[in-house]
Design a protein around this motif. Sequence first.
Motif, PDB file in Angstrom:
ATOM      1  N   SER A 313       7.794  20.774 -19.142  1.00 13.37           N
ATOM      2  CA  SER A 313       7.221  20.758 -17.790  1.00 13.37           C
ATOM      3  C   SER A 313       8.215  20.304 -16.729  1.00 13.37           C
ATOM      4  CB  SER A 313       5.989  19.849 -17.747  1.00 13.37           C
ATOM      5  OG  SER A 313       6.343  18.513 -18.044  1.00 13.37           O
ATOM      6  N   ALA A 314       9.429  19.949 -17.137  1.00 12.05           N
ATOM      7  CA  ALA A 314      10.455  19.520 -16.181  1.00 12.05           C
ATOM      8  C   ALA A 314      11.626  20.486 -16.250  1.00 12.05           C
ATOM      9  CB  ALA A 314      10.916  18.098 -16.498  1.00 12.05           C
ATOM     10  N   GLN A 315      11.731  21.364 -15.255  1.00 11.67           N
ATOM     11  CA  GLN A 315      12.743  22.415 -15.283  1.00 11.67           C
ATOM     12  C   GLN A 315      13.555  22.445 -13.991  1.00 11.67           C
ATOM     13  OE1 GLN A 315      13.350  24.309 -18.017  1.00 11.67           O
ATOM     14  NE2 GLN A 315      11.750  23.129 -19.065  1.00 11.67           N
ATOM     15  N   LEU A 316      14.696  23.109 -14.041  1.00 10.81           N
ATOM     16  CA  LEU A 316      15.552  23.259 -12.864  1.00 10.81           C
ATOM     17  C   LEU A 316      14.852  24.084 -11.783  1.00 10.81           C
ATOM     18  CD1 LEU A 316      18.880  24.095 -14.725  1.00 10.81           C
ATOM     19  CD2 LEU A 316      18.381  21.971 -13.519  1.00 10.81           C
ATOM     20  N   ASP A 317      15.201  23.809 -10.544  1.00 11.23           N
ATOM     21  CA  ASP A 317      14.639  24.538  -9.414  1.00 11.23           C
ATOM     22  C   ASP A 317      15.776  25.219  -8.652  1.00 11.23           C
ATOM     23  OD1 ASP A 317      13.402  25.475  -7.157  1.00 11.23           O
ATOM     24  OD2 ASP A 317      12.414  23.586  -6.638  1.00 11.23           O
ATOM     25  N   GLU A 318      15.869  26.536  -8.770  1.00 10.24           N
ATOM     26  CA  GLU A 318      16.946  27.272  -8.106  1.00 10.24           C
ATOM     27  C   GLU A 318      16.958  27.034  -6.599  1.00 10.24           C
ATOM     28  OE1 GLU A 318      17.240  31.389  -8.887  1.00 10.24           O
ATOM     29  OE2 GLU A 318      17.712  31.163 -11.013  1.00 10.24           O
ATOM     30  N   ASN A 319      15.789  26.821  -6.029  1.00 13.72           N
ATOM     31  CA  ASN A 319      15.709  26.598  -4.588  1.00 13.72           C
ATOM     32  C   ASN A 319      16.434  25.320  -4.155  1.00 13.72           C
ATOM     33  OD1 ASN A 319      14.143  28.897  -4.025  1.00 13.72           O
ATOM     34  ND2 ASN A 319      12.277  27.816  -4.634  1.00 13.72           N
TER      35      ASN A 319
END
Length: 329
Positions: A313-319
């Motif tokens: 549930s904790a992933q990278l955010d490209e934004n």
Amino acid sequence: MMKPMKVRKKSELHSRYGIVCSNLQECQTKGCKKLGVQEEELSCITLQDGTEVDDEYFQTLPANTVLVFKTLSDTPDKMAEQVSKILSTVTMDKNIANSLIEKAEHIPPSTLKTLLLNIAQCSKSNHAAELRSEDPSWFRGMERRFASKSKWMEFSAMNRVRSYFREAKDAWSKADFNTPQHEALTEIRLLWERKLKEKEFLKYYFSRINQQEYTFCNKDGWFECEGEYSLDNCPEQHMINPYSSYQERAVFSTWNMDHQIEKARTVLPEMVNLIKSGRDGEVCWDYFFKLLFERENLRLVHIACHDKKEHTSAQLDENKYLKNSLRAL
């Protein structure tokens, strides 16, 4: 005089609601309406330690005090009252003490007993001492260059941060980069080295003397477990004060600074992929620096709360790291 207050039901530990009122009757009426409680069902209004509040006492309470609305169907707070009495006999941070009192009814008895024993032992220890000359047993097996507890704790924090940088460099060394990619990586590595030195390798993470906004402990040296990455807090209320004794210092070494967005499974592999794909110029590398080293992606946890399974549930955010996306925000 109108003042803001926080109200909650006894049975709903984490659900608090704000109201504004000038006296206890107004607080009762507005609080019951906000909580969905019938006024005739209300038994009493108390502080979180179980102290009952009357109108005269209400006037002395500071703004934003948390008030507990108890109904006739609620069970008595016997455990909270007992814990409050025990904690009143020891020197302890008020916020931590109130948190324990508030949650006493929800903590397993065996866990609560262990917590209270640890607190009692800490209160009897020489935890307030700082210098080697004041508490020589705390420095057992330690090099003479460490003259104070805080200096050792700062050194310990720096070692953990340095280990993350070593892991990053190790992951990069195993990647099959071509010459341009290697040059791009070298630029990133040098930038990060400079930033870490400027930040003194975040040495104040564990410092009770040099408190920063990112420090994990309070001014007395108490650390609270922040729970598994997917939870809001630690249900077991793990606590420790490594400043209290040699034994607690040793136990604290087993506590982890857990990366919410995982270092080995997510952050470092994605960095390698971005460099290999030739997109390094599109990336704001400060985002990855923060994920690896800074407080916003780190959670201090007791070894029992260190969830080593994949943090799905904790992933990278490209934004947050692609420059084009950042400009669009």
